[in-house]
Design a protein around this motif. Structure first.
Motif, mmCIF file in Angstrom:
data_model
loop_
_atom_site.group_PDB
_atom_site.id
_atom_site.type_symbol
_atom_site.label_atom_id
_atom_site.label_comp_id
_atom_site.label_asym_id
_atom_site.label_seq_id
_atom_site.Cartn_x
_atom_site.Cartn_y
_atom_site.Cartn_z
ATOM 1 N N UNK A 55 1.101 11.863 -5.589
ATOM 2 C CA UNK A 55 0.765 13.271 -5.500
ATOM 3 C C UNK A 55 0.628 13.792 -4.192
ATOM 4 N N UNK A 56 0.056 13.233 -3.356
ATOM 5 C CA UNK A 56 -0.253 13.298 -1.866
ATOM 6 C C UNK A 56 0.848 13.498 -1.340
ATOM 7 N N UNK A 57 1.952 12.677 -1.285
ATOM 8 C CA UNK A 57 3.404 12.763 -0.598
ATOM 9 C C UNK A 57 4.089 14.028 -1.067
ATOM 10 N N UNK A 58 4.015 14.342 -2.355
ATOM 11 C CA UNK A 58 4.594 15.742 -2.992
ATOM 12 C C UNK A 58 4.058 16.710 -2.322
ATOM 13 N N UNK A 59 2.888 16.734 -2.322
ATOM 14 C CA UNK A 59 2.170 17.918 -1.571
ATOM 15 C C UNK A 59 2.668 17.966 0.054
ATOM 16 N N UNK A 60 2.738 16.764 0.554
ATOM 17 C CA UNK A 60 2.971 16.894 2.011
ATOM 18 C C UNK A 60 4.365 17.249 2.121
ATOM 19 N N UNK A 61 5.404 16.949 1.117
ATOM 20 C CA UNK A 61 6.629 17.536 1.391
ATOM 21 C C UNK A 61 6.700 19.103 1.195
ATOM 22 N N UNK A 62 6.095 19.627 0.430
ATOM 23 C CA UNK A 62 5.799 20.898 0.287
ATOM 24 C C UNK A 62 5.230 21.668 1.504
ATOM 25 N N UNK A 63 4.052 21.000 2.298
ATOM 26 C CA UNK A 63 3.508 21.397 3.378
ATOM 27 C C UNK A 63 4.607 21.278 4.586
ATOM 28 N N UNK A 86 -0.309 6.864 -8.340
ATOM 29 C CA UNK A 86 -0.334 8.286 -8.721
ATOM 30 C C UNK A 86 -0.687 9.314 -7.676
ATOM 31 N N UNK A 87 -2.153 8.808 -7.077
ATOM 32 C CA UNK A 87 -2.625 9.665 -6.051
ATOM 33 C C UNK A 87 -1.697 9.708 -5.024
ATOM 34 N N UNK A 88 -1.081 8.607 -4.567
ATOM 35 C CA UNK A 88 -0.331 8.212 -3.416
ATOM 36 C C UNK A 88 0.778 9.446 -3.517
ATOM 37 N N UNK A 126 10.661 14.579 2.218
ATOM 38 C CA UNK A 126 10.921 14.871 0.930
ATOM 39 C C UNK A 126 11.617 13.497 0.363
ATOM 40 N N UNK A 127 12.338 12.789 1.382
ATOM 41 C CA UNK A 127 12.895 11.451 0.862
ATOM 42 C C UNK A 127 11.625 10.570 0.439
ATOM 43 N N UNK A 128 10.519 10.330 1.302
ATOM 44 C CA UNK A 128 9.360 9.584 1.037
ATOM 45 C C UNK A 128 8.651 9.933 -0.084
ATOM 46 N N UNK A 129 8.667 11.302 -0.529
ATOM 47 C CA UNK A 129 8.094 11.617 -1.648
ATOM 48 C C UNK A 129 8.740 11.416 -2.697
ATOM 49 N N UNK A 130 9.998 11.478 -2.804
ATOM 50 C CA UNK A 130 10.874 10.839 -3.980
ATOM 51 C C UNK A 130 10.663 9.809 -4.066
#
Length: 227
Positions: free
Chosen positions: A172-180, A168-170, A201-205
């Motif tokens: 969340x971090x990737x989704x936040x990185x996608x926004x960054x 979950x933490x990972x 964004x693909x990685x976050x998904x």
């Protein structure tokens, strides 16, 4: 006349002393009685807490160190998942279901660890067999094995939940990185940065899909335990 005043003043002064003594005594009782009742109530509450331990609540401080080292990370993992934006937005499981599943599992594991700690204390109080009699040795080994089995099951379930929390933490971090990354694109304002952002964004998904699968596994564990 002076003698008469002396006689008249004597009873009045005595009465005053008596009244003062009564007031002091009543004041003492007024303080002592509530304190006594409060002490009795405290002792009663402590007795009730002792009876309720392992049934209505589990205090990590009353577990053995080994079982405490299992329970505390479990509690932190559950709290971190339920405090995550992914849980709050319902992207893991249904928000209510996810909370119920995790809290139920946390409670069952805590109870199992309490049983293991209590059994270990009881076993130590009885002591190890002093002779080489087969019956005593076998019974002691069986009791020790039972404690280890319940701990092993609790540890495996804890590992599943702490692993889920890490996912979950990972995610969340990737989704936040996608926004960054979108902000990086805006700042850089070139095609390469946009392409990089798309990859982010693909990685976050993919990370989110993976954590959703973990959530389903945890829910299945909850179902298998009949919770």
């Amino acid at each position: 006349m002076c003698v008469g005043l002396g006689i008249a003043a004597g009873p009045g002064l005595g009465t005053a002393f008596i009244l003062v003594a009564v007031v002091v005594l009543l004041g003492s009782l007024a303080i002592y009685v509530p304190l006594e009742l409060k002490e009795r109530r405290f002792l009663k509450d402590e007795a009730q807490r002792g009876q309720a331990h392992g049934r209505d609540y589990v205090d990590p401080e009353l577990l053995t160190q080994r079982d405490r080292d299992t329970l505390v990370p479990l509690q932190r993992a559950v709290d971190s998942v339920l405090a995550s934006p992914l849980h709050g937005s319902g992207q893991l499981l249904d928000t209510t279901r996810n909370r119920v599943v995790l809290r139920d599992l946390e409670w069952q594991i805590a109870c199992d660890l309490w049983k293991a700690s209590r059994a270990e204390v009881e076993l130590a109080a009885v002591g190890e067999p002093r002779g080489d009699g087969e019956m005593a040795l076998s019974a002691h080994e069986r009791a020790t094995r039972a404690i280890e089995e319940i701990r092993s099951a609790a540890t495996n379930r804890t590992d599943a939940i702490t692993g889920y929390a890490a996912r979950v933490r990972q995610a969340q971090e990737r989704l936040e990185d996608a926004e960054r990354a979108a902000e990086y694109e805006r700042i850089a304002n070139d095609l390469l940065a946009e392409t990089s952002g798309g990859t982010q964004q693909d990685e976050a998904l993919q990370s989110l899909l993976a954590v959703q699968q973990e959530a389903l596994k945890i829910a299945q564990l909850h179902h298998e335990l009949g919770l």
